[in-house]
Design an enzyme around this catalytic site. Structure first.
Site, PDB file in Angstrom:
ATOM      1  N   TYR A  69       0.830  -1.212   0.000  1.00  7.09           N
ATOM      2  CA  TYR A  69       0.000   0.000   0.000  1.00  7.09           C
ATOM      3  C   TYR A  69       0.865   1.263   0.000  1.00  7.09           C
ATOM      4  CZ  TYR A  69      -4.542  -2.179   0.346  1.00  7.09           C
ATOM      5  OH  TYR A  69      -5.682  -2.881   0.063  1.00  7.09           O
ATOM      6  N   ARG A  72       2.008   1.857  -3.484  1.00  3.06           N
ATOM      7  CA  ARG A  72       0.894   2.406  -4.274  1.00  3.06           C
ATOM      8  C   ARG A  72       0.697   3.880  -3.962  1.00  3.06           C
ATOM      9  NH1 ARG A  72      -4.783   0.036  -4.468  1.00  3.06           N
ATOM     10  NH2 ARG A  72      -4.944   1.575  -6.101  1.00  3.06           N
ATOM     11  N   GLN A 103     -15.128   4.540  -6.353  1.00  2.93           N
ATOM     12  CA  GLN A 103     -14.562   3.318  -5.795  1.00  2.93           C
ATOM     13  C   GLN A 103     -13.049   3.451  -5.661  1.00  2.93           C
ATOM     14  OE1 GLN A 103     -15.682   0.056  -8.322  1.00  2.93           O
ATOM     15  NE2 GLN A 103     -17.833   0.243  -7.836  1.00  2.93           N
ATOM     16  N   ASN A 104     -12.477   4.504  -6.234  1.00  2.92           N
ATOM     17  CA  ASN A 104     -11.030   4.671  -6.244  1.00  2.92           C
ATOM     18  C   ASN A 104     -10.512   5.121  -4.879  1.00  2.92           C
ATOM     19  OD1 ASN A 104     -11.085   3.983  -8.924  1.00  2.92           O
ATOM     20  ND2 ASN A 104     -11.137   6.080  -9.626  1.00  2.92           N
ATOM     21  N   ASP A 106      -7.424   6.541  -4.633  1.00  2.00           N
ATOM     22  CA  ASP A 106      -6.434   7.596  -4.848  1.00  2.00           C
ATOM     23  C   ASP A 106      -7.047   8.961  -4.493  1.00  2.00           C
ATOM     24  OD1 ASP A 106      -7.864   8.680  -7.171  1.00  2.00           O
ATOM     25  OD2 ASP A 106      -7.065   6.979  -8.297  1.00  2.00           O
ATOM     26  N   HIS A 121     -14.406   2.791  -0.843  1.00  3.58           N
ATOM     27  CA  HIS A 121     -13.368   1.879  -0.353  1.00  3.58           C
ATOM     28  C   HIS A 121     -12.284   2.588   0.445  1.00  3.58           C
ATOM     29  CE1 HIS A 121     -15.287  -1.203  -2.669  1.00  3.58           C
ATOM     30  NE2 HIS A 121     -15.089  -0.559  -3.799  1.00  3.58           N
ATOM     31  N   CYS A 129      -5.578   2.205  12.070  1.00  3.70           N
ATOM     32  CA  CYS A 129      -4.966   1.137  12.852  1.00  3.70           C
ATOM     33  C   CYS A 129      -5.740  -0.159  12.597  1.00  3.70           C
ATOM     34  CB  CYS A 129      -4.996   1.518  14.332  1.00  3.70           C
ATOM     35  SG  CYS A 129      -4.433   0.203  15.436  1.00  3.70           S
ATOM     36  N   CYS A 132      -7.684  -1.126  16.119  1.00  2.98           N
ATOM     37  CA  CYS A 132      -8.796  -0.359  16.695  1.00  2.98           C
ATOM     38  C   CYS A 132      -9.519   0.518  15.681  1.00  2.98           C
ATOM     39  CB  CYS A 132      -8.292   0.511  17.844  1.00  2.98           C
ATOM     40  SG  CYS A 132      -7.267   1.907  17.313  1.00  2.98           S
ATOM     41  N   CYS A 156      -3.749   1.684  21.517  1.00  4.48           N
ATOM     42  CA  CYS A 156      -4.380   0.364  21.527  1.00  4.48           C
ATOM     43  C   CYS A 156      -3.374  -0.765  21.414  1.00  4.48           C
ATOM     44  CB  CYS A 156      -5.408   0.240  20.405  1.00  4.48           C
ATOM     45  SG  CYS A 156      -4.667  -0.006  18.793  1.00  4.48           S
TER      46      CYS A 156
END
Length: 167
Positions: A69, A72, A103-104, A106, A121, A129, A132, A156
């Site tokens: 991620y 990306r 839905q992106n 970015d 999304h 996190c 939590c 947490c």
């Protein structure tokens, strides 16, 4: 789209009271690639986009997934909004009641001029996190390793360890 089709789309849009623009992967595909030019990366090679958020994959190798991620996110930071992103912003500027749903993950709609799209999304730029779900800080722009520890909320961390281990 032909000239007459475009004119008809414009007429329908102008007549709409509360239009909604819904975008998905095709809107950003050419701009928001996850690749890191010139350097193969274990995270990018090992994790397919469709499986990156799979809970089993995350539990099995959270650092690998978080590294994916982060790679990306860095690719998206280099990308620029395309004419489609700017067109959606222009529609919303002319018709302020226009809703933009994407839905992106970015931030190209925002950088293209849409102030607050609804994100189905989440966002690459708003990590949470995994224990939590509180907002977690983004890593700094240090050199990108193949994998990174996932973000966590320091409040947490002890509680999440004890829940998993039973201690």
């Amino acid at each position: 789209m032909t000239g007459p089709e475009l004119a008809e789309a414009g007429r329908l849009l102008a007549a709409a009271r509360r239009p909604v623009v819904f975008t998905g992967a095709g809107m950003s595909a050419e701009r928001a690639r996850a690749d890191v030019p010139g350097r193969p990366d274990r995270a990018l090679a090992a994790v397919r986009p469709a499986g990156a958020g799979d809970p089993c994959r995350v539990r099995a190798d959270p650092a690998l997934v978080w590294g994916w991620y982060e790679a990306r996110r860095r690719g998206v930071r280099r990308a620029l909004p395309n004419p489609g992103h700017r067109a959606v912003a222009a529609i919303q500027a002319r018709l302020p009641e226009t809703g933009v749903i994407t839905q992106n993950v970015d931030d190209l709609h925002e950088r293209g001029g849409v102030p607050a799209p609804v994100r189905l999304h989440g966002s690459l730029f708003a990590p949470r996190c995994s224990a939590c779900a509180r907002p977690a800080p983004l890593p700094s722009d240090l050199p990108l390793p193949s994998d990174l520890p996932p973000p966590s909320d320091p409040r947490c961390r002890p509680a999440s360890r004890s829940r998993r281990t039973g201690r």
